[in-house]
Design a protein around this motif. Structure first.
Motif, PDB file in Angstrom:
ATOM      1  N   THR A 104       0.647  -1.287   0.467  1.00 53.20           N
ATOM      2  CA  THR A 104      -0.486  -0.089   0.396  1.00 53.20           C
ATOM      3  C   THR A 104       0.323   1.154  -0.285  1.00 53.20           C
ATOM      4  OG1 THR A 104      -0.738   0.044   2.493  1.00 53.20           O
ATOM      5  CG2 THR A 104      -1.612  -1.274   1.337  1.00 53.20           C
ATOM      6  N   PRO A 105       0.030   2.330  -0.439  1.00 52.98           N
ATOM      7  CA  PRO A 105       0.853   3.650   0.240  1.00 52.98           C
ATOM      8  C   PRO A 105       1.540   3.857   1.490  1.00 52.98           C
ATOM      9  CG  PRO A 105      -1.246   3.975  -1.147  1.00 52.98           C
ATOM     10  CD  PRO A 105      -0.545   2.704  -0.758  1.00 52.98           C
ATOM     11  N   PHE A 106       0.917   3.305   2.486  1.00 53.62           N
ATOM     12  CA  PHE A 106       1.373   3.575   3.684  1.00 53.62           C
ATOM     13  C   PHE A 106       2.975   1.843   3.748  1.00 53.62           C
ATOM     14  CE2 PHE A 106      -2.958   4.599   3.058  1.00 53.62           C
ATOM     15  CZ  PHE A 106      -2.535   6.251   2.916  1.00 53.62           C
ATOM     16  N   ARG A 114       1.464  -4.439   4.323  1.00 55.58           N
ATOM     17  CA  ARG A 114      -0.143  -4.053   5.471  1.00 55.58           C
ATOM     18  C   ARG A 114      -1.001  -5.362   4.885  1.00 55.58           C
ATOM     19  NH1 ARG A 114      -3.496   1.532   5.134  1.00 55.58           N
ATOM     20  NH2 ARG A 114      -1.926   2.084   6.967  1.00 55.58           N
ATOM     21  N   ASP A 140      -5.160   0.582   1.693  1.00 56.13           N
ATOM     22  CA  ASP A 140      -4.816   1.743   0.115  1.00 56.13           C
ATOM     23  C   ASP A 140      -5.441   3.132   0.054  1.00 56.13           C
ATOM     24  OD1 ASP A 140      -3.315  -0.213  -1.337  1.00 56.13           O
ATOM     25  OD2 ASP A 140      -5.061  -0.802  -3.321  1.00 56.13           O
ATOM     26  N   HIS A 141      -6.705   3.263   1.069  1.00 56.79           N
ATOM     27  CA  HIS A 141      -7.071   4.366   2.090  1.00 56.79           C
ATOM     28  C   HIS A 141      -6.701   5.381   2.968  1.00 56.79           C
ATOM     29  CE1 HIS A 141      -8.876   3.047  -2.145  1.00 56.79           C
ATOM     30  NE2 HIS A 141      -9.286   4.514  -2.215  1.00 56.79           N
ATOM     31  N   THR A 142      -7.157   4.738   4.246  1.00 59.60           N
ATOM     32  CA  THR A 142      -6.661   5.194   5.392  1.00 59.60           C
ATOM     33  C   THR A 142      -5.085   5.665   5.505  1.00 59.60           C
ATOM     34  OG1 THR A 142      -7.183   3.133   6.420  1.00 59.60           O
ATOM     35  CG2 THR A 142      -8.313   4.332   5.705  1.00 59.60           C
ATOM     36  N   ALA A 143      -4.945   6.484   6.303  1.00 63.53           N
ATOM     37  CA  ALA A 143      -2.852   6.152   6.569  1.00 63.53           C
ATOM     38  C   ALA A 143      -3.147   5.676   7.997  1.00 63.53           C
ATOM     39  CB  ALA A 143      -2.907   7.867   7.157  1.00 63.53           C
ATOM     40  N   ASP A 144      -3.500   5.314   8.735  1.00 67.76           N
ATOM     41  CA  ASP A 144      -3.185   4.971  10.216  1.00 67.76           C
ATOM     42  C   ASP A 144      -3.622   3.412  10.153  1.00 67.76           C
ATOM     43  OD1 ASP A 144      -5.551   5.322  10.847  1.00 67.76           O
ATOM     44  OD2 ASP A 144      -4.552   7.132  12.044  1.00 67.76           O
ATOM     45  N   LEU A 178      -7.371   2.507   9.289  1.00 62.25           N
ATOM     46  CA  LEU A 178      -7.726   1.338   8.842  1.00 62.25           C
ATOM     47  C   LEU A 178      -8.847   0.331   9.793  1.00 62.25           C
ATOM     48  CD1 LEU A 178      -5.181  -0.968   6.716  1.00 62.25           C
ATOM     49  CD2 LEU A 178      -7.511  -2.251   8.301  1.00 62.25           C
ATOM     50  N   GLN A 183       0.987  -3.482   9.775  1.00 63.74           N
ATOM     51  CA  GLN A 183       1.923  -3.034   9.184  1.00 63.74           C
ATOM     52  C   GLN A 183       3.480  -3.139   9.572  1.00 63.74           C
ATOM     53  OE1 GLN A 183      -0.066   1.011   8.696  1.00 63.74           O
ATOM     54  NE2 GLN A 183       1.817   2.213   9.079  1.00 63.74           N
ATOM     55  N   SER A 234       6.977  -0.689   8.887  1.00 60.51           N
ATOM     56  CA  SER A 234       7.905   0.370   7.807  1.00 60.51           C
ATOM     57  C   SER A 234       8.427   0.822   7.184  1.00 60.51           C
ATOM     58  CB  SER A 234       8.698   0.637   9.568  1.00 60.51           C
ATOM     59  OG  SER A 234       9.878   0.179   9.802  1.00 60.51           O
TER      60      SER A 234
END
Length: 384
Positions: free
Chosen positions: A162-164, A167, A196-200, A204, A235, A237
């Motif tokens: 994901t962008p974060f 996960r 894909d749409h929540t940063a933390d 999520l 998740q 890092s």
């Protein structure tokens, strides 16, 4: 390869069992008085051929058995209406019955193969196998069904880049059968969108809760009020040096280090499963851990931790898996790969319970390989 060759040799040799039976029957007849008939033993030959030969082979076996019986009875002077002809009719009837059983078993095998293929297609559609690696993260996953033909049930795993960061989720939905499979599909779809749409991670989880709540309103009866999913959400890092966990009522994962040391990542604050927001609002505490090179995060469902032996003792992965890793290290000089860990875990749970799995098992290993400099540092020094 040795086991494969041995199996192939046995598979070829066992086709000769009906012929061996006929030979033994002939020897038995020659060594016994004429009053003793070998017809019952000869009748075993076409029956033995039911699962070994095709219909043509079974018919040929029956004809050979009838010919041997006729020759032996003629030689003994016992081939008459009462014994000879009656035994010939019996052998012919047994051969016909054997052919019928062979066709019936073949039909059942074809039906079972089709059902298994359909189950495999459904499994790939509902529970796709994660990639073997995402960036530097190595991944191994396995689903061990409690029922051989039910290749997928209420357990699930999913890994996504994901962008974060990478996960993952391992979960277990309430219930069995088609309703559980439908819930698995909903959970995976909700996770993929939210990841894909929540940063933390709390965001999520909240997004997943909303999706599960909407789905719950569409259901009736118990599924609307008591449907839930235990879930472990992970998740990593960007550099894979830290891992964050949210545990919603799921068995705690095992953090395995390259040297065989292990730690159970029990949550400091308990949180209930997903999908029960109707009973109240719940926090999703996030816990963070170091994830050094060579570390593995071993995640599983309660089919592992609730497997019991004959005395009722539960399986303890926190003890058995580290022992395996240390034994592997002593024998090979390097740690096992993720697939080897899952192979051991699946076999060891089966040995512990001494039976078929008592519940479905979803197994997932997330591995950060050792760096090249770490491997060189651990190599033995060259002699001077």
């Amino acid at each position: 390869m040795g086991l494969v060759r041995e199996f192939g040799v046995w598979s070829r040799m066992r086709r000769w069992i009906p012929a061996v039976v006929i030979i033994l029957a002939a020897v038995f007849d020659l060594l016994t008085p004429p009053s003793v008939s070998s017809a019952p033993l000869l009748a075993v030959a076409p029956v033995a051929a039911v699962t070994l030969l095709r219909p043509r082979g079974i018919v040929l076996t029956g004809l050979v058995a009838m010919a041997v019986h006729a020759a032996l009875a003629w030689e003994n002077g016992t081939f008459g209406w009462q014994r000879g002809v009656a035994n010939q009719v019996t052998l012919a009837a047994v051969t016909a019955l054997a052919v019928g059983l062979n066709r019936s078993l073949h039909s059942q095998h074809v039906s079972a193969s089709r059902a298994r293929y359909a189950a495999e297609v459904a499994q790939r559609a509902v529970l796709p196998r994660p990639p073997s690696r995402l960036g530097d993260l190595r991944i191994a996953a396995r689903y061990v069904p409690a029922e051989d033909m039910a290749l997928i049930g209420g357990d699930l795993f999913v890994v996504q880049d994901t962008p974060f960061g990478v996960r993952a989720m391992v979960g277990d939905v309430r219930g069995k059968g088609l309703s559980a499979i439908a819930a698995v599909s909903i959970d995976i779809g909700a996770f993929r969108y939210a990841a894909d749409h929540t940063a933390d991670l709390p965001g999520l989880v909240a997004c997943m809760e909303e999706a599960l709540q909407r789905e719950g309103h569409r259901r009736e009866g118990l599924d609307e009020t008591e449907g839930f999913t235990t879930a472990l959400i992970v998740q990593f890092s960007a550099g894979l040096d830290r891992v964050q966990l949210v545990n919603r009522g799921h068995p705690a994962p095992l953090l395995l280090h390259a040297d065989g040391e292990a730690r159970v990542l029990e949550p400091e604050e308990e949180a209930p499963p997903l999908g029960i927001t109707a009973l109240g609002d719940w926090k999703s505490p996030v816990e963070s851990y170091d994830f050094p090179p060579g570390a593995m995060l071993l995640c599983f469902t309660d089919g592992v931790t609730e497997a019991r032996d004959r005395t009722g003792v539960f399986y303890d992965p926190a003890q058995r898996v580290p022992d395996m890793v240390r034994t592997y290290l002593r024998r090979t000089g390097y740690p096992p790969d993720p697939s080897a860990v899952l192979d051991f875990l699946a076999r060891d749970v089966g040995r512990h319970s001494a039976s078929a799995p008592q519940d479905d098992q979803a197994l997932l290993v997330l591995h950060r390989p050792l760096r090249q400099e770490d491997l060189l540092a651990g190599a033995p020094a060259e002699p001077q």
